[in-house]
Write an enzyme that holds these catalytic residues in place. Structure first.
Site, short mmCIF file in Angstrom:
data_model
loop_
_atom_site.label_atom_id
_atom_site.label_comp_id
_atom_site.label_asym_id
_atom_site.label_seq_id
_atom_site.Cartn_x
_atom_site.Cartn_y
_atom_site.Cartn_z
N SER A 56 0.85 -1.20 0.00
CA SER A 56 0.00 0.00 0.00
C SER A 56 0.88 1.25 0.00
O SER A 56 2.11 1.17 0.18
CB SER A 56 -0.88 0.01 1.25
OG SER A 56 -0.07 0.23 2.40
N ASP A 94 -1.21 -1.73 -4.07
CA ASP A 94 -2.56 -1.75 -3.52
C ASP A 94 -3.07 -0.31 -3.39
O ASP A 94 -2.36 0.55 -2.84
CB ASP A 94 -2.49 -2.43 -2.13
CG ASP A 94 -3.85 -2.75 -1.55
OD1 ASP A 94 -4.81 -2.93 -2.33
OD2 ASP A 94 -3.94 -2.85 -0.31
N HIS A 95 -4.25 -0.04 -3.90
CA HIS A 95 -4.87 1.29 -3.80
C HIS A 95 -3.98 2.43 -4.31
O HIS A 95 -3.80 3.43 -3.62
CB HIS A 95 -5.30 1.59 -2.35
CG HIS A 95 -6.40 0.70 -1.87
ND1 HIS A 95 -7.71 0.86 -2.25
CD2 HIS A 95 -6.39 -0.39 -1.08
CE1 HIS A 95 -8.46 -0.09 -1.70
NE2 HIS A 95 -7.68 -0.86 -0.99
N ASP A 116 -6.99 3.21 -7.92
CA ASP A 116 -8.25 3.28 -7.18
C ASP A 116 -8.91 4.64 -7.42
O ASP A 116 -8.66 5.61 -6.73
CB ASP A 116 -7.99 3.07 -5.69
CG ASP A 116 -9.29 3.05 -4.88
OD1 ASP A 116 -10.35 3.34 -5.46
OD2 ASP A 116 -9.22 2.77 -3.67
N GLU A 146 -11.30 -0.03 -9.70
CA GLU A 146 -12.37 -0.22 -8.71
C GLU A 146 -13.60 0.60 -9.07
O GLU A 146 -13.51 1.76 -9.46
CB GLU A 146 -11.89 0.15 -7.31
CG GLU A 146 -12.99 -0.07 -6.26
CD GLU A 146 -12.49 -0.11 -4.81
OE1 GLU A 146 -11.28 -0.28 -4.59
OE2 GLU A 146 -13.33 0.02 -3.91
N HIS A 190 -12.64 -2.25 4.78
CA HIS A 190 -11.30 -2.43 5.35
C HIS A 190 -11.31 -2.41 6.88
O HIS A 190 -12.18 -1.80 7.49
CB HIS A 190 -10.37 -1.33 4.83
CG HIS A 190 -10.13 -1.41 3.35
ND1 HIS A 190 -10.62 -0.48 2.47
CD2 HIS A 190 -9.47 -2.33 2.61
CE1 HIS A 190 -10.26 -0.83 1.24
NE2 HIS A 190 -9.57 -1.94 1.30
N GLY A 191 -10.31 -3.07 7.46
CA GLY A 191 -10.09 -2.96 8.90
C GLY A 191 -10.70 -4.09 9.72
O GLY A 191 -11.23 -5.06 9.17
N HIS A 234 -11.90 -6.57 -1.98
CA HIS A 234 -11.07 -5.94 -0.93
C HIS A 234 -11.74 -6.21 0.42
O HIS A 234 -12.85 -6.76 0.49
CB HIS A 234 -10.97 -4.43 -1.18
CG HIS A 234 -9.99 -4.09 -2.25
ND1 HIS A 234 -8.82 -3.42 -2.00
CD2 HIS A 234 -9.98 -4.36 -3.57
CE1 HIS A 234 -8.14 -3.29 -3.12
NE2 HIS A 234 -8.83 -3.84 -4.10
N SER A 237 -10.83 -9.61 5.27
CA SER A 237 -10.38 -10.28 6.50
C SER A 237 -11.58 -10.80 7.27
O SER A 237 -12.66 -10.20 7.25
CB SER A 237 -9.58 -9.31 7.37
OG SER A 237 -8.24 -9.27 6.94
P1 13P Z 1 -8.77 -6.13 5.26
O1 13P Z 1 -8.64 -4.89 6.09
O2 13P Z 1 -10.12 -6.73 5.40
O3 13P Z 1 -7.69 -7.11 5.55
O4 13P Z 1 -8.63 -5.70 3.72
C1 13P Z 1 -7.38 -5.50 3.13
C2 13P Z 1 -7.48 -4.89 1.78
O5 13P Z 1 -8.52 -4.81 1.16
C3 13P Z 1 -6.24 -4.38 1.19
O6 13P Z 1 -6.45 -3.71 0.00
O1 G3H Z 2 -6.50 -1.37 1.93
C1 G3H Z 2 -5.86 -1.18 2.95
C2 G3H Z 2 -4.78 -2.11 3.31
O2 G3H Z 2 -5.17 -2.88 4.43
C3 G3H Z 2 -3.51 -1.36 3.55
O3 G3H Z 2 -3.58 -0.65 4.73
O4 G3H Z 2 -2.91 1.66 4.07
O5 G3H Z 2 -2.75 0.87 6.46
O6 G3H Z 2 -1.16 -0.01 4.73
P1 G3H Z 2 -2.54 0.54 5.01
ZN ZN Z 3 -8.26 -2.64 -0.16
#
Ligand code: 13P
Ligand code: G3H
Ligand code: ZN
Length: 332
Positions: A56, A94-95, A116, A146, A190-191, A234, A237
């Site tokens: 990221s 990522d993003h 993104d 996205e 996320h999170g 995305h 988790s």
């Molecule tokens: P989580 O926060 O659910 O692990 O998602 C991670 C993610 O989408 C990273 O781009």
């Molecule tokens: O999409 C978010 C990922 O979990 C990355 O998180 O921006 O805190 O590294 P971060």
């Molecule tokens: Zn993500």
């Protein structure tokens, strides 16, 4: 200009085509540290799984972009050293938030980038995505885009219908941008707090939160519009209760943390969803192991003493995801 091919990395093209056809999903694990990278590779090699290592903007800031890129190069060599003759490893941004960030990653050896533009108006998202695709494809780098907005932890109303990807927009978006895969919004976020307690029901026996189901009708409608097109999830988790409990038991404070139930991800992985992003679960596994270690060994201060169980816990988590949730094992 460093080509990812020289580093032994691959793009997502063939990997996704095989995954969509085979009814499984490729794990996309975020990494910021050496221990995460080692655990990801150990798990991928042990299970014979292709893997996406993603970085990221925050990871680039934390660890330094050059170091992360060399770590990915090291990851390929490490996989070979562990006995994998032909590792299938993608280094993915990522993003990505701008053309410049995507270009900088492509120029330094990434094999895949995400642009993104999901917070932009539809037409602007198309314009920006197309610009990245044009540059990336010149270098045989694949692009994830996205459409639809994932609810954030702070959002007032989460998983509301208006956030979801609009199936009627996906054909125009994919055709006009030429993107290789599409991240959609069907209720993940996320999170470690994906749903508010008031959005969930409570298990009467355990008192644990049961989240609402994902919008599989939206996913189905998208698949119908774009048959066989690689879809990305995305925010996937599951926020394992055992890790949350360990964290809380040893001094942490994560009340009512809740993720996406694994059976829903299993169902998604069997569809056109061919990339599933997981970051928070690895953070939870690592933190739980470290908190437990500190509580049980207050005399320890050598980072290797507590990072070893942390790395083992992450590896165990990655193996579990690959084998029991995504089904990407035995594919090399
Ligand atoms: P989580 O926060 O659910 O692990 O998602 C991670 C993610 O989408 C990273 O781009
Ligand atoms: O999409 C978010 C990922 O979990 C990355 O998180 O921006 O805190 O590294 P971060
Ligand atoms: Zn993500």
């Amino acid at each position: 200009m460093v080509s990812y091919k020289k580093l032994g990395l691959v793009n997502t093209k063939k990997m996704f085509a095989k995954a969509v056809k085979g009814g499984y999903a490729i794990p996309a694990f975020n990494f910021n540290t050496m221990e995460q990278m080692q655990a990801i590779i150990q798990a991928a090699v042990e299970t014979k799984s292709p893997v996406i290592m993603q970085v990221s903007k925050g990871a680039r800031k934390y660890a330094n972009p050059t170091i992360l890129r060399y770590m990915a190069e090291g990851a390929v060599q490490y996989a070979k050293e562990l006995g994998c003759k032909k590792p299938q490893i993608v280094l993915h941004l990522d993003h990505g938030d701008s053309f410049e960030t995507c270009k900088s990653c492509i120029d330094s050896g990434f094999s895949s980038v995400m642009i993104d533009g999901s917070s932009l108006p539809f037409k602007e998202n198309i314009k920006l995505t197309k610009k990245v695709v044009n540059y990336a494809h010149k270098h045989d780098v694949t692009v994830e885009a996205e459409l639809g907005v994932l609810a954030g932890v702070e959002d007032e109303v989460q998983a509301e219908e208006s956030h979801y990807t609009k199936p009627e927009e996906v054909i125009e978006f994919a055709t006009k941008t030429g993107c290789d895969s599409l991240a959609i919004s069907i209720g993940t976020s996320h999170g470690a707090y994906k749903f508010k307690p008031e959005q969930c029901t409570r298990d009467k026996k355990t008192g644990k939160l049961i989240p609402p189901p994902l919008a599989f009708d939206v996913l189905k409608a998208v698949e119908k519009k774009l048959p066989g097109f690689p879809i990305v999830l995305h925010g996937s988790s599951s926020v394992p209760q055992e890790h949350v409990d360990t964290i809380n038991k040893f001094g942490g404070k994560l009340p009512d943390a809740v993720g996406i139930p694994e059976e829903q991800l299993r169902k998604a992985a069997k569809s056109a969803v061919c990339k599933i992003n997981i970051d928070s679960d690895s953070r939870l596994a690592m933190t739980a192991a470290i908190r437990k270690h500190f509580a049980e060994h207050p005399e320890h201060f050598d980072p290797r003493q507590y990072l070893t169980p942390a790395r083992e816990a992450m590896k165990e988590l990655y193996v579990h995801k690959i084998v029991k949730v995504l089904g990407s094992n035995a594919k090399l």
